[in-house]
Design a protein around this motif. Sequence first.
Motif, PDB file in Angstrom:
ATOM      1  N   UNK A   1       0.856  -1.189   0.000  1.00  0.00           N
ATOM      2  CA  UNK A   1       0.000   0.000   0.000  1.00  0.00           C
ATOM      3  C   UNK A   1       0.889   1.234   0.000  1.00  0.00           C
ATOM      4  N   UNK A   2       0.488   2.221  -0.769  1.00  0.00           N
ATOM      5  CA  UNK A   2       1.164   3.516  -0.770  1.00  0.00           C
ATOM      6  C   UNK A   2       0.133   4.589  -0.470  1.00  0.00           C
ATOM      7  N   UNK A   3       0.483   5.489   0.432  1.00  0.00           N
ATOM      8  CA  UNK A   3      -0.368   6.634   0.756  1.00  0.00           C
ATOM      9  C   UNK A   3       0.326   7.890   0.273  1.00  0.00           C
ATOM     10  N   UNK A   4      -0.425   8.746  -0.406  1.00  0.00           N
ATOM     11  CA  UNK A   4       0.083  10.040  -0.843  1.00  0.00           C
ATOM     12  C   UNK A   4      -1.109  10.985  -0.900  1.00  0.00           C
ATOM     13  N   UNK A   5      -0.863  12.293  -0.857  1.00  0.00           N
ATOM     14  CA  UNK A   5      -1.989  13.229  -0.902  1.00  0.00           C
ATOM     15  C   UNK A   5      -2.863  13.002  -2.133  1.00  0.00           C
ATOM     16  N   UNK A   6      -4.175  13.186  -1.951  1.00  0.00           N
ATOM     17  CA  UNK A   6      -5.097  13.122  -3.077  1.00  0.00           C
ATOM     18  C   UNK A   6      -4.698  14.166  -4.118  1.00  0.00           C
ATOM     19  N   UNK A   7      -4.994  13.863  -5.388  1.00  0.00           N
ATOM     20  CA  UNK A   7      -4.693  14.771  -6.494  1.00  0.00           C
ATOM     21  C   UNK A   7      -5.971  15.005  -7.294  1.00  0.00           C
ATOM     22  N   UNK A   8      -6.011  16.093  -8.012  1.00  0.00           N
ATOM     23  CA  UNK A   8      -7.195  16.379  -8.825  1.00  0.00           C
ATOM     24  C   UNK A   8      -7.443  15.308  -9.886  1.00  0.00           C
ATOM     25  N   UNK A   9      -6.389  14.641 -10.348  1.00  0.00           N
ATOM     26  CA  UNK A   9      -6.626  13.593 -11.347  1.00  0.00           C
ATOM     27  C   UNK A   9      -7.166  12.297 -10.717  1.00  0.00           C
ATOM     28  N   UNK A  10      -7.465  12.319  -9.413  1.00  0.00           N
ATOM     29  CA  UNK A  10      -8.119  11.182  -8.746  1.00  0.00           C
ATOM     30  C   UNK A  10      -9.644  11.258  -8.810  1.00  0.00           C
ATOM     31  N   UNK A  11     -10.187  12.364  -9.306  1.00  0.00           N
ATOM     32  CA  UNK A  11     -11.633  12.576  -9.281  1.00  0.00           C
ATOM     33  C   UNK A  11     -12.387  11.459  -9.996  1.00  0.00           C
ATOM     34  N   UNK A  12     -12.004  11.136 -11.233  1.00  0.00           N
ATOM     35  CA  UNK A  12     -12.730  10.114 -11.993  1.00  0.00           C
ATOM     36  C   UNK A  12     -12.679   8.754 -11.307  1.00  0.00           C
TER      37      UNK A  12
ATOM     38  N   UNK B   1      -8.434  19.757   0.415  1.00  0.00           N
ATOM     39  CA  UNK B   1      -7.387  18.890   0.989  1.00  0.00           C
ATOM     40  C   UNK B   1      -6.004  19.403   0.633  1.00  0.00           C
ATOM     41  N   UNK B   2      -5.811  19.826  -0.612  1.00  0.00           N
ATOM     42  CA  UNK B   2      -4.517  20.346  -1.042  1.00  0.00           C
ATOM     43  C   UNK B   2      -4.176  21.637  -0.294  1.00  0.00           C
ATOM     44  N   UNK B   3      -5.179  22.485  -0.078  1.00  0.00           N
ATOM     45  CA  UNK B   3      -4.957  23.703   0.714  1.00  0.00           C
ATOM     46  C   UNK B   3      -4.551  23.352   2.147  1.00  0.00           C
ATOM     47  N   UNK B   4      -5.155  22.311   2.700  1.00  0.00           N
ATOM     48  CA  UNK B   4      -4.805  21.877   4.050  1.00  0.00           C
ATOM     49  C   UNK B   4      -3.356  21.401   4.111  1.00  0.00           C
ATOM     50  N   UNK B   5      -2.916  20.667   3.096  1.00  0.00           N
ATOM     51  CA  UNK B   5      -1.512  20.250   3.045  1.00  0.00           C
ATOM     52  C   UNK B   5      -0.602  21.463   2.968  1.00  0.00           C
ATOM     53  N   UNK B   6      -0.945  22.410   2.070  1.00  0.00           N
ATOM     54  CA  UNK B   6      -0.109  23.595   1.868  1.00  0.00           C
ATOM     55  C   UNK B   6       0.003  24.463   3.112  1.00  0.00           C
ATOM     56  N   UNK B   7      -1.066  24.535   3.896  1.00  0.00           N
ATOM     57  CA  UNK B   7      -1.082  25.410   5.070  1.00  0.00           C
ATOM     58  C   UNK B   7      -0.809  24.667   6.369  1.00  0.00           C
TER      59      UNK B   7
ATOM     60  N   UNK C   1      -5.383  15.971   6.910  1.00  0.00           N
ATOM     61  CA  UNK C   1      -4.391  15.367   6.011  1.00  0.00           C
ATOM     62  C   UNK C   1      -5.101  14.209   5.305  1.00  0.00           C
ATOM     63  N   UNK C   2      -5.499  14.434   4.066  1.00  0.00           N
ATOM     64  CA  UNK C   2      -6.220  13.416   3.294  1.00  0.00           C
ATOM     65  C   UNK C   2      -5.264  12.727   2.334  1.00  0.00           C
TER      66      UNK C   2
END
Length: 187
Positions: free
Chosen positions: A11-22, A53-59, A64-65
Motif C-alpha cells: 500500500x502507498x499513501x500520498x496526498x489526493x490529487x485532482x486527477x483522482x476525481x474520476x 485537501x490540497x490547501x490543508x496540506x499547503x497550510x 491530512x487526506x
Amino acid sequence: MCDVKLSDGIVTLSPLRLNDVDAHLAGEDELLVRWLSGGPGTRQGVEDYIRHCLEQWDSAGPLRAFAIRSGAGDALAGTIDLRFVQEGLAPGQVNVAYGLYPSWRGQGLATRAVQLVSQYAASEGAAEAVIRVEPENSVSAAVALRAGFVYRERVCAEDGTWLDWYVRNLDKGRTAPATSTSTGSAR
C-alpha cells in the motif's frame, strides 16, 4: 504542496490529487456513501473537496487526506484521512477515517493503510489515534482491531448517532514499520 509518500511495499499513501476525481467517482458505492461521505459525490463536489485537501496540506492545516494506492500503477483503491482537530477529540488525539472502493476490499489494504497513517500521525505529534465507527459497521470495526486499536466506549454524537470508539496509543515504539519519504514541509 507537501510531497508525502508512505509505503509498506503493498500500500502507498500520498496526498489526493485532482486527477483522482474520476477514479473516486467510479469507485464510490452505497457503502462508502453510507459509512463515510454521507451522500453521493458529484464531480464538482469531489474536485472542491480535493482542492480543500490540497490547501490543508499547503497550510499545514488539521486535515491530512491521503489516497490509498495499490496494484499496477499505484491505482486509487480508496482514501484515508487524519483530522488533528475535531469536535469531541482531546488535544493529542487524531481522528482516522477510511474507505476502500469495492474491488479493493477484503485484501487487507485498509488495515495496512491505517497502520501507515498511524505512524505518520505519531511523527506529527499525535499521542492517540481514534477510529469512530457506527456499531452496525462491523467491517470497519474489524479493520480497527486488526490495526492494533482497542475498543474504548460507545458515545452518542451531537447528531444523535451512536459511535463505537476504537483507540490506539501512538507511542512510536508501537506503530507499524513503514517506509516514508517526504520532501517539502508540512509545518
